[in-house]
Design a protein around this motif. Sequence first.
Motif, PDB file in Angstrom:
ATOM      1  N   ILE A  99      84.555  43.109  63.526  1.00 51.04           N
ATOM      2  CA  ILE A  99      84.660  43.889  64.762  1.00 51.04           C
ATOM      3  C   ILE A  99      84.875  45.362  64.416  1.00 51.04           C
ATOM      4  CG2 ILE A  99      85.974  44.264  66.883  1.00 51.04           C
ATOM      5  CD1 ILE A  99      86.830  41.317  66.732  1.00 51.04           C
ATOM      6  N   ILE A 100      83.988  46.239  64.914  1.00 56.34           N
ATOM      7  CA  ILE A 100      84.149  47.677  64.694  1.00 56.34           C
ATOM      8  C   ILE A 100      85.022  48.279  65.786  1.00 56.34           C
ATOM      9  CG2 ILE A 100      82.975  49.904  64.500  1.00 56.34           C
ATOM     10  CD1 ILE A 100      80.554  48.458  63.416  1.00 56.34           C
ATOM     11  N   TYR A 101      84.634  48.057  67.027  1.00 49.87           N
ATOM     12  CA  TYR A 101      85.456  48.506  68.152  1.00 49.87           C
ATOM     13  C   TYR A 101      85.139  47.662  69.375  1.00 49.87           C
ATOM     14  CZ  TYR A 101      81.425  51.035  70.130  1.00 49.87           C
ATOM     15  OH  TYR A 101      80.204  51.357  70.671  1.00 49.87           O
ATOM     16  N   ILE A 102      86.038  47.750  70.352  1.00 48.69           N
ATOM     17  CA  ILE A 102      85.908  46.973  71.581  1.00 48.69           C
ATOM     18  C   ILE A 102      85.991  47.946  72.745  1.00 48.69           C
ATOM     19  CG2 ILE A 102      86.847  45.056  72.938  1.00 48.69           C
ATOM     20  CD1 ILE A 102      88.211  44.153  70.242  1.00 48.69           C
ATOM     21  N   ALA A 143      97.261  60.415  75.603  1.00 54.08           N
ATOM     22  CA  ALA A 143      98.382  59.467  75.593  1.00 54.08           C
ATOM     23  C   ALA A 143      98.449  58.667  74.304  1.00 54.08           C
ATOM     24  CB  ALA A 143      98.269  58.518  76.791  1.00 54.08           C
ATOM     25  N   ASN A 144      97.320  58.497  73.624  1.00 53.75           N
ATOM     26  CA  ASN A 144      97.279  57.652  72.427  1.00 53.75           C
ATOM     27  C   ASN A 144      97.179  58.435  71.123  1.00 53.75           C
ATOM     28  OD1 ASN A 144      97.043  54.636  73.319  1.00 53.75           O
ATOM     29  ND2 ASN A 144      95.682  55.755  74.694  1.00 53.75           N
ATOM     30  N   LYS A 145      97.052  59.767  71.202  1.00 57.58           N
ATOM     31  CA  LYS A 145      96.834  60.553  69.989  1.00 57.58           C
ATOM     32  C   LYS A 145      98.009  60.465  69.022  1.00 57.58           C
ATOM     33  CE  LYS A 145      95.915  65.215  68.298  1.00 57.58           C
ATOM     34  NZ  LYS A 145      95.693  66.637  68.654  1.00 57.58           N
ATOM     35  N   VAL A 146      99.227  60.716  69.522  1.00 59.66           N
ATOM     36  CA  VAL A 146     100.399  60.716  68.641  1.00 59.66           C
ATOM     37  C   VAL A 146     100.594  59.351  67.999  1.00 59.66           C
ATOM     38  CG1 VAL A 146     102.896  60.973  68.547  1.00 59.66           C
ATOM     39  CG2 VAL A 146     101.537  62.554  69.919  1.00 59.66           C
ATOM     40  N   LYS A 147     100.447  58.296  68.809  1.00 59.86           N
ATOM     41  CA  LYS A 147     100.602  56.942  68.266  1.00 59.86           C
ATOM     42  C   LYS A 147      99.567  56.668  67.186  1.00 59.86           C
ATOM     43  CE  LYS A 147      99.739  53.540  71.096  1.00 59.86           C
ATOM     44  NZ  LYS A 147      99.911  52.544  72.195  1.00 59.86           N
ATOM     45  N   LEU A 148      98.341  57.112  67.410  1.00 65.84           N
ATOM     46  CA  LEU A 148      97.288  56.917  66.416  1.00 65.84           C
ATOM     47  C   LEU A 148      97.598  57.689  65.131  1.00 65.84           C
ATOM     48  CD1 LEU A 148      94.458  55.860  65.609  1.00 65.84           C
ATOM     49  CD2 LEU A 148      93.527  57.965  66.615  1.00 65.84           C
ATOM     50  N   MET A 149      98.049  58.936  65.281  1.00 68.40           N
ATOM     51  CA  MET A 149      98.369  59.740  64.111  1.00 68.40           C
ATOM     52  C   MET A 149      99.459  59.096  63.273  1.00 68.40           C
ATOM     53  SD  MET A 149      96.338  62.376  64.184  1.00 68.40           S
ATOM     54  CE  MET A 149      95.149  61.215  64.886  1.00 68.40           C
ATOM     55  N   ALA A 209      93.879  49.362  66.937  1.00 64.76           N
ATOM     56  CA  ALA A 209      94.658  50.378  67.631  1.00 64.76           C
ATOM     57  C   ALA A 209      93.966  50.763  68.930  1.00 64.76           C
ATOM     58  CB  ALA A 209      94.835  51.612  66.754  1.00 64.76           C
ATOM     59  N   ARG A 210      94.756  50.921  69.979  1.00 62.06           N
ATOM     60  CA  ARG A 210      94.249  51.396  71.267  1.00 62.06           C
ATOM     61  C   ARG A 210      94.215  52.922  71.207  1.00 62.06           C
ATOM     62  NH1 ARG A 210      94.351  48.588  76.180  1.00 62.06           N
ATOM     63  NH2 ARG A 210      93.289  49.809  77.792  1.00 62.06           N
ATOM     64  N   LEU A 248      89.415  50.033  71.969  1.00 54.98           N
ATOM     65  CA  LEU A 248      90.299  49.431  70.975  1.00 54.98           C
ATOM     66  C   LEU A 248      89.507  49.396  69.674  1.00 54.98           C
ATOM     67  CD1 LEU A 248      93.019  47.845  70.503  1.00 54.98           C
ATOM     68  CD2 LEU A 248      91.703  45.763  70.950  1.00 54.98           C
ATOM     69  N   VAL A 249      90.043  50.006  68.609  1.00 57.72           N
ATOM     70  CA  VAL A 249      89.263  50.140  67.382  1.00 57.72           C
ATOM     71  C   VAL A 249      89.889  49.364  66.232  1.00 57.72           C
ATOM     72  CG1 VAL A 249      88.470  52.436  68.077  1.00 57.72           C
ATOM     73  CG2 VAL A 249      90.442  52.219  66.553  1.00 57.72           C
ATOM     74  N   ASN A 250      89.015  48.908  65.339  1.00 57.51           N
ATOM     75  CA  ASN A 250      89.447  48.300  64.083  1.00 57.51           C
ATOM     76  C   ASN A 250      89.625  49.434  63.082  1.00 57.51           C
ATOM     77  OD1 ASN A 250      89.777  46.917  61.693  1.00 57.51           O
ATOM     78  ND2 ASN A 250      88.190  45.407  62.127  1.00 57.51           N
TER      79      ASN A 250
END
Length: 250
Positions: free
Chosen positions: A161-164, A237-243, A200-201, A207-209
Amino acid sequence: MIKTILIDDEQECLDVLEMELKSYCSDILILSKCLSGEEGIRAIGQFNPELVFLDISMPNMNGFAMLSKLEKYNFDVIFVTAYDSFALTAFEFCAIDYLLKPVLTEKLIRAVERVREKHKKPINVHSLELLLANMRAGVQVRKTVAVPTVEGLEFIATDDIIYIEADSSYTWINLVNQEKIIVSRTLKDIELLLKGQNFARIHQSYLVNLQHVKRYVKGDNGTLVMNNGKLLQVSRANKVKLMNLVKLQS
C-alpha cells in the motif's frame, strides 16, 4: 425474546453475566452457559441462538478459533474480553460489539440495546467474516489485511500500500503495482485497522505508508512526494505530527 448463549471459561464470569442480564435485560433468554469453545460449538448447533456472549482468551480453543470452526454465522456476537487495544480497533472496524472485563452494567445495557437495533435489520455476517480474517492474519504483526469491497473480501499486503485516499464513505487503496482498490469503509475506519503500523494521516483525505514516502517538499504546509510520483498535500493540522513522526525538519 432474544435467544442467547454465554461462553466463558470462568464460571464466576458466566454467573455474574447471567445475573446482570436477568436483572437489566429482561428480553434476553439464556439457553446455555458454556465453559469452553467446544461446549459453545455444541450449544450453538443445538439451540440456534440469535446472540452469543463470547470470551476470547480461553484455553485449548479461544473465541476466534471457535468461531472459525462454525460452518455458518447466523447470530450476533458480543465479545466479553480483556484483549489488547489492537484487537479492539479491529472490533471497531468491523462494527462488532465488545465489552471489557470487568463488565460495567451501563455498557452491558447499551450493548444489548445495539443488538436489539441490529435485529431490526439482517445480521451482518460479512462483518464477522471480516473480523475473523483480520484476526487470523495476526493483529499485532499483521502483514496482510482483509478489507471489504463490493465483490467480497480483498487480502492486501500492507507493504504494497502506497497511500489511501478518502472518497466520501468509500476509500481508494493505491498499490505499488498501480492497481487501485475501492473499499466500502471510510478513511477513519481504515486508519483504525492499520493503527500501530507504519501509516500516517497527513490530511483529511490521505493516509500514507511512510516507507513509500520519497521526499518532503517545503511549502505552506508541505507536500509529500510518494515513490509512485504522486504529490500529496499535508494539512496544517497534521504537519507537526508528521514532522515528529518521521523526524523531518521543515
